[in-house]
Design a protein around this motif. Structure first.
Motif, PDB file in Angstrom:
ATOM      1  N   UNK A  21       0.816  -1.217   0.000  1.00 16.35           N
ATOM      2  CA  UNK A  21       0.000   0.000   0.000  1.00 16.35           C
ATOM      3  C   UNK A  21       0.853   1.272   0.000  1.00 16.35           C
ATOM      4  N   UNK A  22       2.098   1.172   0.438  1.00 19.19           N
ATOM      5  CA  UNK A  22       2.961   2.352   0.484  1.00 19.19           C
ATOM      6  C   UNK A  22       3.294   2.894  -0.905  1.00 19.19           C
ATOM      7  N   UNK A  23       3.082   2.100  -1.959  1.00 20.54           N
ATOM      8  CA  UNK A  23       3.344   2.559  -3.324  1.00 20.54           C
ATOM      9  C   UNK A  23       2.175   3.362  -3.897  1.00 20.54           C
ATOM     10  N   UNK A  24       1.065   3.463  -3.186  1.00 17.86           N
ATOM     11  CA  UNK A  24      -0.094   4.205  -3.667  1.00 17.86           C
ATOM     12  C   UNK A  24      -0.025   5.654  -3.209  1.00 17.86           C
ATOM     13  N   UNK A  25      -0.648   6.539  -3.991  1.00 12.47           N
ATOM     14  CA  UNK A  25      -0.743   7.932  -3.569  1.00 12.47           C
ATOM     15  C   UNK A  25      -1.919   8.107  -2.624  1.00 12.47           C
ATOM     16  N   UNK A  26      -2.137   9.329  -2.171  1.00 13.10           N
ATOM     17  CA  UNK A  26      -3.151   9.568  -1.145  1.00 13.10           C
ATOM     18  C   UNK A  26      -4.548   9.220  -1.650  1.00 13.10           C
ATOM     19  N   UNK A  27      -4.848   9.623  -2.851  1.00  9.27           N
ATOM     20  CA  UNK A  27      -6.187   9.356  -3.386  1.00  9.27           C
ATOM     21  C   UNK A  27      -6.437   7.866  -3.550  1.00  9.27           C
ATOM     22  N   UNK A  28      -5.437   7.124  -3.974  1.00  9.28           N
ATOM     23  CA  UNK A  28      -5.577   5.676  -4.122  1.00  9.28           C
ATOM     24  C   UNK A  28      -5.660   4.985  -2.765  1.00  9.28           C
ATOM     25  N   UNK A  29      -4.966   5.537  -1.771  1.00  8.19           N
ATOM     26  CA  UNK A  29      -5.062   4.959  -0.432  1.00  8.19           C
ATOM     27  C   UNK A  29      -6.470   5.099   0.124  1.00  8.19           C
ATOM     28  N   UNK A  30      -7.077   6.262  -0.064  1.00  7.53           N
ATOM     29  CA  UNK A  30      -8.439   6.469   0.423  1.00  7.53           C
ATOM     30  C   UNK A  30      -9.399   5.506  -0.256  1.00  7.53           C
ATOM     31  N   UNK A  31      -9.227   5.282  -1.536  1.00  6.60           N
ATOM     32  CA  UNK A  31     -10.091   4.330  -2.252  1.00  6.60           C
ATOM     33  C   UNK A  31      -9.833   2.904  -1.786  1.00  6.60           C
TER      34      UNK A  31
END
Length: 404
Positions: A21-31
């Motif tokens: 999950x650390x490879x995702x940006x903020x918007x992708x983390x929220x999703x």
């Protein structure tokens, strides 16, 4: 194969899932937090919210900031990058006092704050920023006139502490406590970076004199800073000791944009001398005037010149008095070459000259390479005679070859 097909992400340990999950940006983390309850819990892990970059998220509003702060941001946050609504047609308030106060309470370990295209004119001052900040970077922002002012001026503190006897000592102690509570110098900001902030003026620069922890100041494309403003803030001996930005160790001045813009050369203010200044970076239009005044910086140890055109004579004449200089760095610098008679006339060996277009092109290429090497070697030799204990670094530099 059937056993392998039966496995999915639910069989992976949580530490591996957090690394993924650390490879995702903020918007992708929220999703990703909406997938299931387990993922929602993993997404809220503070390891994923140490370095938050919201500059790529175009539609961030104050409501979005409140949601992120209440549900995700916490004690693990170290660096925060925000993009405001200064260039947006929506407008509206982006950073509010209540949100900044909540950020200070919930994220006590925040060290770096970067603001892009943010309108700060709705804030009363920088004392509203988190007190744990050590670095503040403003890029293309709008500032109010008294943004960097402290609430309780130091002059008032000195006047109140003038009376002698025990009452004066008690007032002085009380004033010191008030300064720590009310002044932005208590925010521990050590590095201030201003990049293309047209509203930053000499008044803002003078307000930084009260920042007792400020040791690094970078002014890039700050068009309203003048030489007089720098002279008034230069660290110098005064009646009460060293006055001005006495703790400043690194200063950068550079202007590259707005061709044809009528400017005063702010780097001329270095001529007043700057006690304690150890590192100086000059770029663009400020390199020439800055080099004329750099000889008065007696404590200078490192000098960086970038994005400019210089001649060997100009560099040697300006740097020969900097006996304490230990590193001279050139970044994206174009050097003006000197015509060498030995290269133009040949070495007289009597060898046959090449003929044809290919040979001529090869000869021109070799001539340019030789002239480039000669320019660098000549500059090194000239500087080595004046500054024998200094090291020289060339990064992406070139030599201007004359058409003749």
């Amino acid at each position: 194969m059937e056993e392998i097909d039966g496995y999915n992400l639910d069989f992976l340990p949580e530490n591996i899932l957090i690394d993924v999950l650390s490879f995702l940006n903020v918007r992708e983390l929220v999703r990703a937090g909406r997938v299931c309850k387990r993922w929602k819990r993993l997404v809220k892990d503070q390891k994923l919210w140490r370095f938050v970059d919201l500059t790529t998220w175009k539609r961030v509003s104050s409501r979005t900031l409140w949601v992120l702060l209440r549900q995700y941001l916490g004690c693990g946050l170290r660096s925060l990058r925000l993009r405001g609504l200064l260039l947006s047609a929506r407008g509206g308030t982006f950073l509010s006092e209540s949100w900044l106060q909540a950020l200070s309470t919930k994220c006590p370990r925040l060290r770096k704050l970067y603001l892009l295209h943010t309108d700060l004119r709705g804030l009363t001052g920088c004392h509203l920023l988190p007190p744990s900040l050590q670095m503040l970077e403003l890029s293309s922002c709008e500032l109010p006139l008294g943004f960097f002012n402290q609430i309780l001026p130091s002059s008032t503190v000195q006047e109140r502490a003038e009376p002698s006897s025990s009452e004066g000592a008690r007032l002085q102690e009380l004033c010191q406590k008030e300064r720590k509570l009310c002044s932005p110098s208590g925010t521990k900001i050590e590095t201030l970076v201003l990049n293309n902030v047209p509203s930053f003026t000499d008044h803002h620069l003078q307000s930084l004199n009260s920042w007792e922890r400020l040791s690094r100041l970078e002014l890039r494309d700050t068009f309203r800073v003048t030489a007089n403003g720098l002279r008034s803030c230069a660290a110098k001996d005064g009646a009460c000791g060293v006055e001005g930005l006495s703790r400043l160790k690194f200063l950068e001045i550079g202007i590259n944009g707005r061709q044809g813009y009528q400017l005063q050369m702010a780097s001329l203010g270095l001529g007043a001398g700057w006690l304690g200044l150890e590192e100086l970076s000059l770029g663009g239009r400020e390199v020439g005037p800055g080099l004329l005044c750099a000889s008065r910086l007696k404590d200078l140890k490192r000098l960086c010149l970038w994005a400019c055109t210089l001649s060997e004579m100009q560099i040697v004449r300006s740097c020969r008095l900097l006996r304490g200089l230990r590193q001279l760095e050139f970044v994206d610098v174009v050097f003006q070459s000197r015509q060498s008679s030995s290269v133009l006339d040949g070495d007289g060996s009597g060898e046959e000259e090449p003929h044809g277009e290919d040979s001529a092109a090869a000869g021109d290429s070799n001539h340019e390479e030789n002239e480039t090497l000669d320019a660098f070697s000549s500059l090194r030799r000239s500087l080595a005679l004046q500054l024998p204990f200094c090291t020289y670094v060339f990064t992406n530099c070139s030599v201007q070859i004359n058409a003749d």
